[in-house]
Design an enzyme around this catalytic site. Structure first.
Site, mmCIF file in Angstrom:
data_model
loop_
_atom_site.group_PDB
_atom_site.id
_atom_site.type_symbol
_atom_site.label_atom_id
_atom_site.label_comp_id
_atom_site.label_asym_id
_atom_site.label_seq_id
_atom_site.Cartn_x
_atom_site.Cartn_y
_atom_site.Cartn_z
ATOM 1 N N ASP A 16 0.854 -1.189 0.000
ATOM 2 C CA ASP A 16 0.000 0.000 0.000
ATOM 3 C C ASP A 16 0.894 1.245 0.000
ATOM 4 O OD1 ASP A 16 -3.219 0.520 0.969
ATOM 5 O OD2 ASP A 16 -1.825 2.205 1.062
ATOM 6 N N ILE A 17 0.517 2.240 -0.788
ATOM 7 C CA ILE A 17 1.329 3.460 -0.923
ATOM 8 C C ILE A 17 1.288 4.297 0.359
ATOM 9 C CG2 ILE A 17 -0.428 5.076 -1.831
ATOM 10 C CD1 ILE A 17 1.618 5.769 -4.061
ATOM 11 N N ASN A 27 -13.044 -3.065 2.068
ATOM 12 C CA ASN A 27 -13.944 -1.926 2.219
ATOM 13 C C ASN A 27 -14.907 -1.923 1.038
ATOM 14 O OD1 ASN A 27 -12.775 -0.838 4.588
ATOM 15 N ND2 ASN A 27 -11.100 0.005 3.369
ATOM 16 N N VAL A 37 -10.757 2.991 -4.114
ATOM 17 C CA VAL A 37 -10.379 2.407 -5.405
ATOM 18 C C VAL A 37 -11.414 1.328 -5.715
ATOM 19 C CG1 VAL A 37 -8.616 1.177 -6.712
ATOM 20 C CG2 VAL A 37 -7.928 2.891 -5.016
ATOM 21 N N HIS A 75 -10.021 -5.235 -3.482
ATOM 22 C CA HIS A 75 -8.686 -5.521 -2.940
ATOM 23 C C HIS A 75 -8.855 -5.878 -1.482
ATOM 24 C CE1 HIS A 75 -9.609 -1.230 -2.853
ATOM 25 N NE2 HIS A 75 -9.055 -1.207 -1.648
ATOM 26 N N HIS A 127 -7.123 -5.831 1.987
ATOM 27 C CA HIS A 127 -6.008 -5.272 2.758
ATOM 28 C C HIS A 127 -5.501 -6.352 3.717
ATOM 29 C CE1 HIS A 127 -6.856 -0.843 2.093
ATOM 30 N NE2 HIS A 127 -8.051 -1.329 1.787
#
Ligand code: 5GP
Ligand code: ZN
Length: 114
Positions: free
Chosen positions: A30-31, A87, A96, A100, A102
């Site tokens: 993750d950024i 989410n 986004v 995905h 997490h």
């Protein structure tokens, strides 16, 4: 989906720190990490939200969780513990719209979440 950020990462049009890659999944850091280990487990198939999953995606979603467990083990967090989060939509904070999972680990994670 050329306008999807994660499809563009999957297509290698945008760089990411990739930690796992196979036919179905790409996993990258993750950024904006929220824990010492924070990676995103992303199916290569574009699916916008958890609401859009079909029965045909059951094995894919299972493989996402099994990959999370494998990565947690690889990093030594199997016993200490870790969190997996999808989410979905605005109130959950989805930003986004390509599903995905997490994977967060490496610190005490409070409950309930914010
Ligand atoms: P969401 O809020 O949709 O559940 O999670 C989206 C996640 O993607 C966030 O944790 C955010 O930090 C991460 N993210 C957003 N843009 C990028 C990017 O360009 N590269 C990477 N590696 N992560 C990103
Ligand atoms: Zn996408």
């Amino acid at each position: 989906m050329t306008d999807c950020l994660f499809c563009r990462i999957i297509a290698r049009e945008i760089p990411a720190q990739i930690v796992f890659d196979d036919d179905d999944l790409l996993v990258f850091k993750d950024i904006n990490p929220q824990a010492p280990l924070h990676v995103l487990i992303v199916p290569k198939k574009h699916i916008a939200t958890v609401n859009d999953l079909a029965a045909a995606d059951d094995a894919l979603v299972g493989s996402m969780f099994r990959r999370a467990a494998a990565l947690a083990k690889e990093h030594g967090y199997s016993d200490r513990g870790y969190r997996t989060v999808f989410n979905c939509n605005r109130e959950a904070g989805q930003t986004v719209f390509h599903i995905h999972l997490h994977l967060l680990a490496g610190r005490g994670l409070t409950w309930p979440p914010g």
